[in-house]
Design a protein around this motif. Sequence first.
Motif, PDB file in Angstrom:
ATOM      1  N   LEU A 252     -51.355   1.371  63.892  1.00 11.21           N
ATOM      2  CA  LEU A 252     -52.776   1.602  63.633  1.00 11.21           C
ATOM      3  C   LEU A 252     -53.533   0.280  63.740  1.00 11.21           C
ATOM      4  O   LEU A 252     -53.151  -0.713  63.124  1.00 11.21           O
ATOM      5  CB  LEU A 252     -52.975   2.201  62.242  1.00 11.21           C
ATOM      6  CG  LEU A 252     -54.357   2.797  61.994  1.00 11.21           C
ATOM      7  CD1 LEU A 252     -54.462   4.171  62.629  1.00 11.21           C
ATOM      8  CD2 LEU A 252     -54.654   2.880  60.507  1.00 11.21           C
ATOM      9  N   LYS A 253     -54.605   0.258  64.497  1.00  3.46           N
ATOM     10  CA  LYS A 253     -55.394  -0.954  64.686  1.00  3.46           C
ATOM     11  C   LYS A 253     -56.573  -0.952  63.720  1.00  3.46           C
ATOM     12  O   LYS A 253     -57.373  -0.013  63.710  1.00  3.46           O
ATOM     13  CB  LYS A 253     -55.903  -1.046  66.124  1.00  3.46           C
ATOM     14  CG  LYS A 253     -54.798  -1.173  67.166  1.00  3.46           C
ATOM     15  CD  LYS A 253     -55.376  -1.236  68.570  1.00  3.46           C
ATOM     16  CE  LYS A 253     -54.266  -1.350  69.602  1.00  3.46           C
ATOM     17  NZ  LYS A 253     -54.823  -1.383  70.990  1.00  3.46           N
ATOM     18  N   VAL A 254     -56.667  -2.018  62.917  1.00  2.00           N
ATOM     19  CA  VAL A 254     -57.686  -2.110  61.878  1.00  2.00           C
ATOM     20  C   VAL A 254     -58.497  -3.388  62.055  1.00  2.00           C
ATOM     21  O   VAL A 254     -57.945  -4.455  62.339  1.00  2.00           O
ATOM     22  CB  VAL A 254     -57.049  -2.110  60.475  1.00  2.00           C
ATOM     23  CG1 VAL A 254     -58.119  -2.234  59.390  1.00  2.00           C
ATOM     24  CG2 VAL A 254     -56.234  -0.842  60.264  1.00  2.00           C
ATOM     25  N   ALA A 255     -59.809  -3.280  61.884  1.00  2.35           N
ATOM     26  CA  ALA A 255     -60.696  -4.449  61.888  1.00  2.35           C
ATOM     27  C   ALA A 255     -61.191  -4.690  60.470  1.00  2.35           C
ATOM     28  O   ALA A 255     -61.545  -3.749  59.754  1.00  2.35           O
ATOM     29  CB  ALA A 255     -61.888  -4.210  62.819  1.00  2.35           C
ATOM     30  N   LEU A 256     -61.218  -5.958  60.084  1.00  2.00           N
ATOM     31  CA  LEU A 256     -61.775  -6.371  58.796  1.00  2.00           C
ATOM     32  C   LEU A 256     -62.771  -7.492  59.044  1.00  2.00           C
ATOM     33  O   LEU A 256     -62.758  -8.146  60.091  1.00  2.00           O
ATOM     34  CB  LEU A 256     -60.676  -6.873  57.854  1.00  2.00           C
ATOM     35  CG  LEU A 256     -59.595  -5.888  57.413  1.00  2.00           C
ATOM     36  CD1 LEU A 256     -58.580  -6.602  56.533  1.00  2.00           C
ATOM     37  CD2 LEU A 256     -60.190  -4.695  56.694  1.00  2.00           C
ATOM     38  N   CYS A 257     -63.626  -7.726  58.070  1.00  2.00           N
ATOM     39  CA  CYS A 257     -64.487  -8.911  58.112  1.00  2.00           C
ATOM     40  C   CYS A 257     -63.691 -10.108  57.628  1.00  2.00           C
ATOM     41  O   CYS A 257     -62.756  -9.973  56.829  1.00  2.00           O
ATOM     42  CB  CYS A 257     -65.708  -8.721  57.216  1.00  2.00           C
ATOM     43  SG  CYS A 257     -66.837  -7.422  57.747  1.00  2.00           S
TER      44      CYS A 257
END
Length: 260
Positions: free
Chosen positions: A140-145
Amino acid sequence: MTRRAVVVPLVAAVLALAGCGGGTTAPAADGAPRGTLTVFAAASLTESFTTLGRRFEAEHPGTTVTFNFAGSSALATQITQGAPADVFASAAPRNMATVTDAGLAADAPAVFARNQLVIAVPQGNPQRLTGLADLTRPGLKVALCAAQVPCGAAATTALDAAGVRVTPVTLEQDVRGALAKVKLGEVDAALVYRTDARAADREVDGVEFPESARAGNDYPIVVLTDAPNPTAARAFVALVRSAPGRAVLTDAGFQPPAGP
């Protein structure tokens, strides 16, 4: 017409703009605001502040509101390095403290809204994500700040509260960057503010999770000490904190600040 300023990548470029010609900033004879007002505001305030900027111009003929929307940490750095601005609205007290500790706030900052995180996913939630634990799924590809930005700090708090460890494929410099990764299909999910997911509801869904209540961000606003247009600055802050201002923020998904 309200203009959204292009975010200036280098403080030197912002300072250069100060030497260019601009509108008169002195108040009118009756004390009413006029001239150009420059507001540095967190990226998550883009829609609501743009709406309030248009209202401000309509209520105060002869004024023009220019916005610089970006991550709060970047804006605080620009201000402390001399970028000319009238008002600073941050997505967290920590970044506001960078400005107040430098003696650049004309008054004590006032909290005007709160925001919470959701999991932003493509419309229809194709991965069927229901909570933070799902973000650890293999592949699963996740983006965070990034951690120094308010949305990144809030994400860390929420993930710690859930006992979840996520390895993001990207760390973005503001919440709009994280949201864009979902909208472009580059990631399966991102932790963003509820307001940002609502603003993009034609492209993404927002999945609520209980730990977000422990990671809410207070949004403070202040007139800056060296504001080129202090009269307009104080009037704009008053609008943000007024009943009509609160209505615009609530419509965007913000929560009212704690207390009276």
